[in-house]
Design a protein around this motif. Structure first.
Motif, PDB file in Angstrom:
ATOM      1  N   LYS A   1      30.698  64.487  32.776  1.00 46.74           N
ATOM      2  CA  LYS A   1      30.930  63.156  33.338  1.00 46.74           C
ATOM      3  C   LYS A   1      32.425  62.942  33.577  1.00 46.74           C
ATOM      4  O   LYS A   1      32.825  62.308  34.553  1.00 46.74           O
ATOM      5  N   GLY A   2      33.248  63.508  32.674  1.00 46.19           N
ATOM      6  CA  GLY A   2      34.687  63.452  32.871  1.00 46.19           C
ATOM      7  C   GLY A   2      35.124  64.213  34.114  1.00 46.19           C
ATOM      8  O   GLY A   2      36.022  63.767  34.842  1.00 46.19           O
ATOM      9  N   LEU A   3      34.492  65.359  34.368  1.00 49.75           N
ATOM     10  CA  LEU A   3      34.781  66.114  35.592  1.00 49.75           C
ATOM     11  C   LEU A   3      34.517  65.268  36.826  1.00 49.75           C
ATOM     12  O   LEU A   3      35.320  65.255  37.770  1.00 49.75           O
ATOM     13  N   ALA A   4      33.392  64.534  36.817  1.00 51.07           N
ATOM     14  CA  ALA A   4      33.044  63.675  37.948  1.00 51.07           C
ATOM     15  C   ALA A   4      34.037  62.525  38.072  1.00 51.07           C
ATOM     16  O   ALA A   4      34.440  62.148  39.186  1.00 51.07           O
ATOM     17  N   MET A   5      34.451  61.954  36.938  1.00 55.98           N
ATOM     18  CA  MET A   5      35.434  60.869  36.970  1.00 55.98           C
ATOM     19  C   MET A   5      36.764  61.356  37.530  1.00 55.98           C
ATOM     20  O   MET A   5      37.406  60.678  38.343  1.00 55.98           O
ATOM     21  N   GLY A   6      37.197  62.537  37.094  1.00 62.30           N
ATOM     22  CA  GLY A   6      38.455  63.083  37.582  1.00 62.30           C
ATOM     23  C   GLY A   6      38.423  63.345  39.073  1.00 62.30           C
ATOM     24  O   GLY A   6      39.387  63.064  39.788  1.00 62.30           O
ATOM     25  N   VAL A  39      40.614  60.940  44.807  1.00 61.36           N
ATOM     26  CA  VAL A  39      40.433  60.474  46.188  1.00 61.36           C
ATOM     27  C   VAL A  39      40.762  58.988  46.311  1.00 61.36           C
ATOM     28  O   VAL A  39      40.224  58.177  45.557  1.00 61.36           O
ATOM     29  N   PRO A  40      41.627  58.584  47.257  1.00 60.46           N
ATOM     30  CA  PRO A  40      41.926  57.164  47.455  1.00 60.46           C
ATOM     31  C   PRO A  40      40.733  56.442  48.092  1.00 60.46           C
ATOM     32  O   PRO A  40      40.536  56.483  49.290  1.00 60.46           O
ATOM     33  N   GLY A  41      39.913  55.822  47.289  1.00 60.04           N
ATOM     34  CA  GLY A  41      38.758  55.117  47.842  1.00 60.04           C
ATOM     35  C   GLY A  41      37.627  54.991  46.849  1.00 60.04           C
ATOM     36  O   GLY A  41      36.765  54.111  46.993  1.00 60.04           O
ATOM     37  N   GLY A  68      37.411  66.897  30.465  1.00 64.83           N
ATOM     38  CA  GLY A  68      36.747  66.991  31.763  1.00 64.83           C
ATOM     39  C   GLY A  68      37.577  66.378  32.877  1.00 64.83           C
ATOM     40  O   GLY A  68      37.713  66.954  33.965  1.00 64.83           O
ATOM     41  N   ILE A  69      38.156  65.198  32.609  1.00 61.51           N
ATOM     42  CA  ILE A  69      38.982  64.531  33.618  1.00 61.51           C
ATOM     43  C   ILE A  69      40.196  65.388  33.970  1.00 61.51           C
ATOM     44  O   ILE A  69      40.525  65.577  35.152  1.00 61.51           O
ATOM     45  N   GLY A  70      40.865  65.918  32.957  1.00 68.53           N
ATOM     46  CA  GLY A  70      42.057  66.727  33.192  1.00 68.53           C
ATOM     47  C   GLY A  70      41.766  67.984  33.987  1.00 68.53           C
ATOM     48  O   GLY A  70      42.482  68.305  34.939  1.00 68.53           O
ATOM     49  N   ILE A  71      40.703  68.702  33.616  1.00 77.03           N
ATOM     50  CA  ILE A  71      40.326  69.920  34.341  1.00 77.03           C
ATOM     51  C   ILE A  71      40.035  69.597  35.798  1.00 77.03           C
ATOM     52  O   ILE A  71      40.461  70.311  36.717  1.00 77.03           O
ATOM     53  N   SER A  72      39.325  68.492  36.013  1.00 78.52           N
ATOM     54  CA  SER A  72      38.937  68.113  37.369  1.00 78.52           C
ATOM     55  C   SER A  72      40.152  67.771  38.225  1.00 78.52           C
ATOM     56  O   SER A  72      40.285  68.239  39.355  1.00 78.52           O
ATOM     57  N   PHE A  96      43.369  68.601  37.848  1.00 77.48           N
ATOM     58  CA  PHE A  96      44.263  69.726  38.117  1.00 77.48           C
ATOM     59  C   PHE A  96      43.619  70.776  39.021  1.00 77.48           C
ATOM     60  O   PHE A  96      44.317  71.467  39.767  1.00 77.48           O
ATOM     61  N   SER A  97      42.292  70.892  38.973  1.00 74.68           N
ATOM     62  CA  SER A  97      41.631  71.909  39.791  1.00 74.68           C
ATOM     63  C   SER A  97      41.254  71.395  41.178  1.00 74.68           C
ATOM     64  O   SER A  97      41.173  72.162  42.131  1.00 74.68           O
ATOM     65  N   LEU A  98      41.030  70.091  41.297  1.00 74.05           N
ATOM     66  CA  LEU A  98      40.530  69.545  42.557  1.00 74.05           C
ATOM     67  C   LEU A  98      41.587  68.831  43.388  1.00 74.05           C
ATOM     68  O   LEU A  98      41.298  68.426  44.507  1.00 74.05           O
ATOM     69  N   ALA A  99      42.801  68.655  42.848  1.00 71.98           N
ATOM     70  CA  ALA A  99      43.841  67.949  43.598  1.00 71.98           C
ATOM     71  C   ALA A  99      44.065  68.591  44.962  1.00 71.98           C
ATOM     72  O   ALA A  99      44.094  67.915  45.997  1.00 71.98           O
ATOM     73  N   ARG A 100      44.198  69.925  44.984  1.00 73.76           N
ATOM     74  CA  ARG A 100      44.433  70.611  46.257  1.00 73.76           C
ATOM     75  C   ARG A 100      43.187  70.619  47.137  1.00 73.76           C
ATOM     76  O   ARG A 100      43.276  70.524  48.364  1.00 73.76           O
ATOM     77  N   VAL A 101      42.006  70.732  46.491  1.00 70.70           N
ATOM     78  CA  VAL A 101      40.751  70.770  47.263  1.00 70.70           C
ATOM     79  C   VAL A 101      40.560  69.474  48.035  1.00 70.70           C
ATOM     80  O   VAL A 101      40.279  69.475  49.239  1.00 70.70           O
ATOM     81  N   PHE A 102      40.736  68.333  47.343  1.00 66.27           N
ATOM     82  CA  PHE A 102      40.521  67.051  48.001  1.00 66.27           C
ATOM     83  C   PHE A 102      41.624  66.746  49.006  1.00 66.27           C
ATOM     84  O   PHE A 102      41.384  66.089  50.021  1.00 66.27           O
ATOM     85  N   THR A 103      42.835  67.206  48.715  1.00 65.73           N
ATOM     86  CA  THR A 103      43.905  67.049  49.693  1.00 65.73           C
ATOM     87  C   THR A 103      43.549  67.793  50.980  1.00 65.73           C
ATOM     88  O   THR A 103      43.740  67.278  52.094  1.00 65.73           O
TER      89      THR A 103
END
Length: 314
Positions: free
Chosen positions: A12-17, A22-24, A78-82, A84-91
């Motif tokens: 659930k933390g991964l999903a929150m992160g 994402v701005p929105g 979970g939030i931290g992993i998400s 740091f790992s997804l910042a570039r993906v969502f960008t």
């Protein structure tokens, strides 16, 4: 809680992160629909001078239990992993597949608003008025123009403390608040580049804001549950303006790499969109986002039901 339960909290933390990047869309929205919102607020609220004194009088273990440490650790992991790992993906997705990404989140937030509204015991005039007020406020925020601000460390700290308050509010995106403060690209860049100084200053501000704001939210949910839920529902409805899939850029800016980025956008109809509106895929992804909320709700109820049955047999 078992190890399996904590693993679920981390998911659930991964999903929150992912949502917070994402701005929105708000991580608070995910926390609400996955059933951990109140526990999160109560756990954060428990971090106060009284529990801090237990650290010295009764030892670290007593303090850890008093603040629901295992739950917070699993969630923050979970939030931290998400992030740091997804910042570039969502960008990347925002730059190259923005229409489809916004479509998915539009369906997600719309379903979330319906889900949260269903938690109300009744729709009174006061609840309806609070919901409308929340929708108007969130809609107004989405229309605000991003500011040109400094990247000095004191403002990074302040931005962290303000944005985190929005991140735990369902419907109001902390990332969008960072965008309004002119810090989104800078903070995402710091995360991608592992700029530890900026990350630590921003994180410290976020922790300070989180600990103070969580007390207010927890008090409101326990004292005025229906009014608070109505307000949160309104926030989500108003936030839909930000995640409308089809946008037209009316103002740009140069980022720290000298690249042109959109600064101000307005929503348009599919027929007015410059480029391929991808209408079919928008409908598919919005529907997937909408359905995902109720799939998560169903799974949460199933897991809770299985846990209750197991507990009754012990």
């Amino acid at each position: 809680m078992t190890l399996k339960d904590y693993a679920l909290v981390s998911l659930k933390g991964l999903a929150m992160g992912a949502a917070d990047v994402v701005p929105g869309i708000s991580g608070g929205t995910i926390a609400f629909i996955t059933g951990i919102y109140e526990e999160l607020l109560d756990s954060l609220k428990s971090i106060n001078p009284n529990t801090a004194r237990r650290l010295f009088s009764e030892g670290p273990l007593a303090f850890w239990q008093a603040i629901n440490g295992p739950f917070l650790l699993a969630l923050l992991l979970g939030i931290g992993i998400s992030i740091f790992s997804l910042a570039r993906v969502f960008t990347f997705l925002l730059e190259h597949h923005a229409v489809l990404l916004w479509a998915f989140f539009f369906g997600l937030i719309l379903a979330s608003a319906i889900y949260v509204a269903r938690q109300l015991s009744s729709w009174s005039i006061a609840n309806a008025a609070m919901g409308i007020a929340g929708a108007v406020f969130a809609f107004w925020i989405t229309l605000a123009t991003p500011a040109e601000t400094t990247h000095a460390l004191w403002f990074v700290f302040l931005s962290g403390s303000i944005a985190i308050c929005a991140m735990i509010l369902p419907g109001i995106s902390g990332s969008f608040i960072l965008l309004l403060l002119g810090q989104y690209g800078f903070i995402m860049g710091a995360i991608s580049d592992l700029n530890l100084v900026v990350i630590m200053v921003f994180g410290t501000g976020a922790v300070m804001g989180l600990l103070s704001f969580s007390h207010l939210l927890s008090w409101l949910l326990h004292r005025y549950p229906d009014l608070t839920i109505a307000l949160l529902t309104g926030f989500m409805i108003g936030a839909l303006n930000k995640v409308w899939p089809w946008k037209q850029v009316v103002e740009t800016y140069l980022d720290r790499h000298g690249e042109v980025k959109p600064l101000v956008e307005v929503n348009v109809l599919p027929g007015q969109f410059i480029g391929d509106p991808q209408l079919l895929w928008v409908i598919v992804l919005a529907s997937l986002g909408f359905a995902l909320i109720f799939v998560i709700e169903g799974l949460s109820k199933l897991l809770k039901g299985n846990k209750d049955v197991l507990a009754s047999r012990i």
